[in-house]
Design a protein around this motif. Structure first.
Motif, mmCIF file in Angstrom:
data_model
loop_
_atom_site.group_PDB
_atom_site.id
_atom_site.type_symbol
_atom_site.label_atom_id
_atom_site.label_comp_id
_atom_site.label_asym_id
_atom_site.label_seq_id
_atom_site.Cartn_x
_atom_site.Cartn_y
_atom_site.Cartn_z
ATOM 1 N N PHE A 283 0.822 -1.205 0.000
ATOM 2 C CA PHE A 283 0.000 0.000 0.000
ATOM 3 C C PHE A 283 0.859 1.260 0.000
ATOM 4 C CE2 PHE A 283 -3.646 -2.608 1.659
ATOM 5 C CZ PHE A 283 -4.482 -2.364 0.572
ATOM 6 N N ALA A 284 1.964 1.239 0.722
ATOM 7 C CA ALA A 284 2.862 2.389 0.740
ATOM 8 C C ALA A 284 3.444 2.629 -0.652
ATOM 9 C CB ALA A 284 3.975 2.174 1.756
ATOM 10 N N LYS A 285 3.799 1.564 -1.357
ATOM 11 C CA LYS A 285 4.307 1.711 -2.729
ATOM 12 C C LYS A 285 3.243 2.291 -3.642
ATOM 13 C CE LYS A 285 7.578 -2.127 -2.357
ATOM 14 N NZ LYS A 285 7.832 -3.521 -2.707
ATOM 15 N N LEU A 286 2.020 1.825 -3.488
ATOM 16 C CA LEU A 286 0.924 2.355 -4.306
ATOM 17 C C LEU A 286 0.672 3.824 -3.994
ATOM 18 C CD1 LEU A 286 -1.583 -0.630 -4.147
ATOM 19 C CD2 LEU A 286 -0.316 0.157 -6.157
ATOM 20 N N ALA A 287 0.750 4.190 -2.721
ATOM 21 C CA ALA A 287 0.546 5.584 -2.332
ATOM 22 C C ALA A 287 1.623 6.473 -2.937
ATOM 23 C CB ALA A 287 0.541 5.708 -0.806
ATOM 24 N N ARG A 288 2.876 6.007 -2.898
ATOM 25 C CA ARG A 288 3.966 6.787 -3.496
ATOM 26 C C ARG A 288 3.760 6.902 -5.007
ATOM 27 N NH1 ARG A 288 6.970 3.965 0.308
ATOM 28 N NH2 ARG A 288 7.666 2.402 -1.185
ATOM 29 N N ALA A 289 3.352 5.802 -5.634
ATOM 30 C CA ALA A 289 3.117 5.820 -7.082
ATOM 31 C C ALA A 289 1.981 6.778 -7.435
ATOM 32 C CB ALA A 289 2.798 4.417 -7.587
ATOM 33 N N ALA A 290 1.030 6.941 -6.511
ATOM 34 C CA ALA A 290 -0.094 7.854 -6.743
ATOM 35 C C ALA A 290 0.284 9.298 -6.416
ATOM 36 C CB ALA A 290 -1.289 7.426 -5.906
ATOM 37 N N GLY A 291 1.504 9.492 -5.897
ATOM 38 C CA GLY A 291 1.982 10.836 -5.604
ATOM 39 C C GLY A 291 1.588 11.363 -4.244
ATOM 40 N N LEU A 292 1.137 10.488 -3.353
ATOM 41 C CA LEU A 292 0.760 10.935 -2.010
ATOM 42 C C LEU A 292 2.003 11.139 -1.153
ATOM 43 C CD1 LEU A 292 -2.215 8.533 -1.184
ATOM 44 C CD2 LEU A 292 -2.345 10.896 -1.944
ATOM 45 N N SER A 293 1.961 12.187 -0.349
ATOM 46 C CA SER A 293 3.042 12.400 0.600
ATOM 47 C C SER A 293 2.812 11.482 1.796
ATOM 48 C CB SER A 293 3.056 13.859 1.080
ATOM 49 O OG SER A 293 1.918 14.117 1.883
ATOM 50 N N ALA A 294 3.827 11.373 2.648
ATOM 51 C CA ALA A 294 3.701 10.544 3.847
ATOM 52 C C ALA A 294 2.562 11.063 4.731
ATOM 53 C CB ALA A 294 5.019 10.512 4.611
ATOM 54 N N GLU A 295 2.454 12.373 4.839
ATOM 55 C CA GLU A 295 1.387 12.970 5.657
ATOM 56 C C GLU A 295 0.010 12.684 5.055
ATOM 57 O OE1 GLU A 295 -0.531 14.778 8.704
ATOM 58 O OE2 GLU A 295 1.571 14.225 8.589
ATOM 59 N N GLU A 296 -0.114 12.800 3.749
ATOM 60 C CA GLU A 296 -1.385 12.492 3.096
ATOM 61 C C GLU A 296 -1.763 11.026 3.303
ATOM 62 O OE1 GLU A 296 -1.408 15.583 -0.684
ATOM 63 O OE2 GLU A 296 -0.120 13.791 -0.765
#
Length: 57
Positions: free
Chosen positions: A37-50
């Protein structure tokens, strides 16, 4: 291995080992899912805070 031939102590030890292995497997799966999920979030351009806001951490 025939369970009917085991003593109560042997059965208890077997159950304890099974519980331990199951917990280890659950932990491994959970960590893997979190990583995915963290990889997907990074791929989606989400910051750690988001990401933290999204998942409620």
């Amino acid at each position: 291995m025939n369970l009917e031939d085991l003593t109560l102590e042997e059965l208890e030890a077997l159950v304890a080992e099974a519980k331990s292995l199951l917990n280890q497997h659950k932990d491994k799966v959970q960590k893997s899912l979190q990583s995915d999920f963290a990889k997907l979030a990074r791929a989606a351009g989400l910051s750690a805070e988001e990401w933290r806001l999204l998942v409620g951490e």
